[in-house]
Design a protein around this motif. Structure first.
Motif, PDB file in Angstrom:
ATOM      1  N   ASP A  41     -26.730 -24.224  18.889  1.00 61.81           N
ATOM      2  CA  ASP A  41     -25.509 -24.933  18.377  1.00 61.81           C
ATOM      3  C   ASP A  41     -25.860 -25.276  17.009  1.00 61.81           C
ATOM      4  O   ASP A  41     -24.625 -25.605  16.025  1.00 61.81           O
ATOM      5  CB  ASP A  41     -25.583 -26.249  19.178  1.00 61.81           C
ATOM      6  N   TYR A  87     -30.191 -26.173  21.060  1.00 65.55           N
ATOM      7  CA  TYR A  87     -29.377 -26.039  22.217  1.00 65.55           C
ATOM      8  C   TYR A  87     -29.073 -27.246  22.918  1.00 65.55           C
ATOM      9  O   TYR A  87     -29.684 -27.826  23.616  1.00 65.55           O
ATOM     10  CB  TYR A  87     -29.504 -25.060  23.187  1.00 65.55           C
ATOM     11  N   ASP A 112     -25.196 -30.258  23.956  1.00 64.17           N
ATOM     12  CA  ASP A 112     -23.879 -30.608  23.731  1.00 64.17           C
ATOM     13  C   ASP A 112     -23.763 -31.914  23.185  1.00 64.17           C
ATOM     14  O   ASP A 112     -22.531 -32.573  22.945  1.00 64.17           O
ATOM     15  CB  ASP A 112     -23.468 -30.895  24.939  1.00 64.17           C
TER      16      ASP A 112
END
Length: 388
Positions: free
Chosen positions: A129, A189, A191
């Motif tokens: 990300d 990685y 969210d």
């Protein structure tokens, strides 16, 4: 939930310093996924890292030597005998792949290899990300190109290793590598929210010109067909002595050059480092012929105040509460600020309150702005926020 904690030490014994700093963050060890580590060149870095590893077994470490000190909630941390700081990230839902290696082949080839290995370390076959990069000053743009070949255009942040005397004593490191040349990365990685504010926070002047000749990537030979030194002196009013040799490095802290990205969203600062006898100037980052260069300006007061202003802008860019902040502050700016460095620490603490943070002082800064490409610059701030 992401938990961030910092620790510091100025113990003159490198291994003891590592243990002391790491002991301050180890209460979240169970879910600890990585730690940023910064230190003074006075230490034997392998011993310093070994001390951390004893307290944080199995935790991936990444970082580099920092110019003169670091800043955390404890203030500006420095000592003639050495200093160290650590910022640990703990989150059961976070995955991080850390990998570094000495330069092997070209810088671009090395960056490519490191990116492949970092994905493997994370157990992933897709781009992260966002990512962090550490490299020595000189070929940062090429390491980045190699990484981008593997993962595409992914937001990044970081900075170049520094020493205290600008004599090439800097080192980059991970928990398994210490090297003067090469590159290391941490692929994240997650969210959770992420934001970066990348700025020089200088004012544009009316002085601008076209780069008409360079030598290699980083020697500015001519602006507007004139010798670069002559054009710079004409713009700034600098004396011959101001720009002679290494004098230019300090003179240009308040009067650097800048290059705009294609949309004008970001001015990447180009720090004149050395005035050469042939009228050319050594510059801290890559240049290109037939692009515009702008003379920038800021006072020391403005360099200090820009820290708080950049943090306020960063806070607006991230959705939700902030768990921690990784702040890259140029070592050149820090040198210009000199004995007023405590004012920078005050600026940070006023802007972020009780949020944990670490500031490193670098000889090159990396970041991005809006939808632009990842960029390397000098005399800049690359401030990153991690959401809870």
């Amino acid at each position: 939930m992401l938990k961030v904690k910092t620790g510091t030490s100025v113990n003159p014994n490198a291994k003891a310093a590592g243990k002391e700093a790491a002991a301050q963050v180890k209460d979240n060890l169970k879910d600890m996924k990585m730690a940023f580590v910064y230190s003074g060149v006075q230490y034997d870095q392998k011993e310093f890292l070994a001390g951390i590893a004893e307290e944080l077994p199995g935790v991936p470490l990444i970082g580099n030597t920092s110019f003169t000190g670091i800043i955390t909630q404890d203030g500006y941390i420095s000592s003639e005998d050495g200093f160290g700081g650590i910022m640990a990230l703990s989150d059961p839902d976070l995955t991080v792949g850390v990998y570094g290696m000495p330069k092997e082949g070209t810088a671009r080839e090395t960056g490519h290899k490191v990116a492949v290995k970092a994905m493997e370390d994370a157990g992933k076959d897709c781009a992260p990300d966002y990512f962090y990069m550490s490299a020595p000053s000189g070929e940062e743009e090429y390491y980045l190109k190699g990484i981008t070949e593997v993962i595409g255009r992914v937001p990044f942040f970081g900075g170049s290793a520094a020493d205290n005397t600008i004599t090439g004593e800097w080192l980059i490191y991970t928990d398994s590598m210490v090297a003067p040349e090469g590159v290391s990365v941490a692929f994240f990685y997650t969210d959770k929210a992420f934001a970066n504010k990348f700025t020089g926070a200088y004012h544009e002047t009316a002085n601008a010109g076209i780069i008409t000749k360079i030598d290699g990537d980083r020697t500015l030979v001519e602006i507007n067909g004139k010798k670069a030194i002559d054009q710079y002196r004409e713009w700034t009013g600098a004396s011959a002595e101001d720009v002679a040799g290494g004098n230019l490095l300090s003179y240009a802290i308040c009067k650097p050059l800048g290059v705009k990205d294609r949309l004008g969203d970001l001015v990447a600062i180009r720090h004149p480092m050395n005035g050469n006898e042939d009228g050319s100037m050594a510059i801290g980052n890559n240049l290109a012929v037939n692009t515009a260069v702008v003379q920038m300006e800021a006072s020391v007061d403005e360099l200090i105040e820009s820290v708080g202003a950049a943090l306020e802008e960063l806070k607006k860019k991230i959705n939700g509460p902030i768990a921690g902040l990784h702040l890259v502050h140029c070592g050149g700016r820090r040198a210009g600020i000199d004995s007023r460095i405590d004012e920078v620490a005050q600026q940070v603490k006023k802007a972020v309150g009780d949020i944990p943070f670490i500031v490193e002082f670098t000889f090159g800064e990396y970041g991005y702005e809006d939808d632009g490409n990842n960029t390397c610059g000098g005399l800049m701030l690359s401030f990153t926020a991690f959401g809870e």
